[in-house]
Design an enzyme around this catalytic site. Structure first.
Site: not given
Ligand SMILES: Cc1cc2nc3c(=O)[nH]c(=O)nc-3n(C[C@H](O)[C@H](O)[C@H](O)COP(=O)(O)OP(=O)(O)OC[C@H]3O[C@@H](n4cnc5c(N)ncnc54)[C@H](O)[C@@H]3O)c2cc1C
Length: 380
Positions: A365
């Site tokens: 989230e």
């Molecule tokens: C166990 C688990 C349960 C989950 N449950 C759900 C669910 O039920 N439904 C759902 O839809 N999703 C779910 N997620 C997804 C979760 O919300 C995302 O993994 C999270 O929002 C980060 O997205 P990403 O993994 O694509 O990382 P990315 O967005 O690729 O980010 C990678 C890194 O870059 C940083 N970053 C990205 N953009 C910026 C910015 N603008 N400024 C500074 N830093 C930045 C991030 O902080 C992170 O450190 C879940 C994930 C896990 C692991």
């Protein structure tokens, strides 16, 4: 004395605490983790007892205590056993979006049974190429007659595979829209249109699945749109405003679990002829933790209180607690392991598991960095 917590909320805290004392047990958690299976029976029980419902409104069978009610229940469950408390609350946190924006009929059909512990919810937003940048998502829903036809894929959906309903964010002709589908819709589509792939074992919360959903010409009735078409991003983010506070409550309960365990241990563990709590460096570390816990408690309760009053500052506080409390919980649980020395590293003590479980609270989230972006936008 706590200005945000009245006697009703204290009673809720006491009732949940008593239930957890009797029902939440580490061996049971390990068994479900090993089987990678959701604790459905316990989820049904907390529904029957009204613990899911404490924060939901009365028109869907809840008790109407709002965000503070949710915080009390989730905090207590995680305080007893973080992995189990987190898993149980993850059965209904994804349902917030539908509760906030669903029509009366949708809330009656999906949210009421969820409040009763009969339905588990899921929310599918994240995609392989769009995580923090939600607005770039590609899953499409095309209007065809009285249906939408969905094509695309989602990743990391919590409860994928066993959820009773899913709230999906996808792109249509009007922008991003939210739509709900349930088992009935899945069955009416046939097996090739909807595939769920379990992403396997994770660092923690292993009683829940995180799944990939693949949609191939998947039909969802038009009536299932949630909220206003084209305003799906707002719909989801408003659901996350409450979700972030409740995730902070998961982290807060988990840090209490670690802290209370090490205070107890430090009073009993004898080294150099005295209980280790008598070493001033140990005592000082505990004091630092206590102060950090109280800072988190105040921030968390204030965020929930502002949310319940629909205060304009609530959005900022929701991101502030989602940033601060998970980061503190991870720090405190990590340090807690040292207090038990070698025993802290052992699985049966629970601390290493709690640290692995709580680690996700600073990621899902919205990561901590994303919360900082939100707060900065509001402040400057
Ligand atoms: C166990 C688990 C349960 C989950 N449950 C759900 C669910 O039920 N439904 C759902 O839809 N999703 C779910 N997620 C997804 C979760 O919300 C995302 O993994 C999270 O929002 C980060 O997205 P990403 O993994 O694509 O990382 P990315 O967005 O690729 O980010 C990678 C890194 O870059 C940083 N970053 C990205 N953009 C910026 C910015 N603008 N400024 C500074 N830093 C930045 C991030 O902080 C992170 O450190 C879940 C994930 C896990 C692991």
């Amino acid at each position: 004395m706590d200005p945000y917590i009245d006697n009703d909320l204290k009673d809720i805290e006491k009732a949940v605490s008593e239930f957890c004392r009797q029902e939440l047990d580490q061996e049971y958690l390990h068994k479900f983790e090993e089987e990678h299976r959701y604790p459905k029976e316990l989820y049904e029980k907390i529904g029957e007892l009204g613990f899911i419902g404490v924060g939901f409104s009365e028109d869907v069978g809840g008790s109407g205590y709002g965000a503070l009610g949710h915080v009390m229940a989730v905090k207590e469950m995680c305080r007893k056993l973080p992995g189990m408390g987190m898993a149980l609350s993850l059965g209904y946190i994804p349902g917030f979006v539908l509760d906030i924006y669903g029509s009366d009929a949708q809330r009656e059909k999906y949210v009421r049974p969820m409040v009763e512990g009969k339905y588990i919810s899921a929310v599918s937003v994240t995609e392989p190429d769009s995580g923090s940048d939600i607005g770039s998502l590609k899953t499409k829903m095309e209007e065809k007659g009285d249906h939408f036809v969905v094509n695309g894929s989602k990743v990391f959906t919590t409860n994928a595979g066993y959820a009773d309903f899913y709230t999906l964010l996808a792109r249509d002709e009007e922008g991003l829209s939210t739509i709900v589908f349930d088992r009935e819709v899945i069955e009416s589509n046939g097996p090739k249109s909807f595939e769920v792939n379990d992403l396997g074992r994770k660092m923690g919360i292993n009683t829940t699945t995180s799944g990939e959903l693949v949609f191939s010409d998947f039909h969802i009735p038009k009536d299932n749109v949630v909220g206003q078409r084209g305003k799906g991003l707002r719909t989801v983010l408003d659901g996350f405003e409450l979700g972030r506070i409740v995730i902070a409550a998961q982290a807060f309960g988990s840090m209490l679990y670690g802290y209370e365990k090490i205070v107890d241990y430090s009073k009993k563990r004898m080294q150099f002829g005295k209980p280790i709590i008598k070493f001033q460096s140990i005592e000082h570390d505990l004091v630092d933790m206590y102060v950090e816990i109280e800072k988190c408690r105040n921030l968390l309760y204030k965020a929930a209180w502002l949310y319940d009053r629909k205060d304009p500052e609530s959005k900022q506080y929701s991101s502030m607690v989602k940033l601060a409390v998970p980061e503190s919980a991870i720090r405190i649980l990590n340090r807690s392991i040292d207090f038990l020395g070698g025993y802290g590293y052992m699985r049966d003590q629970g601390l290493e598991g709690a640290l692995r479980d709580v680690r996700i609270t600073s990621i899902y989230e919205g990561t901590s960095k994303i919360q900082k972006n939100v707060i900065a936008r509001m402040l400057y």
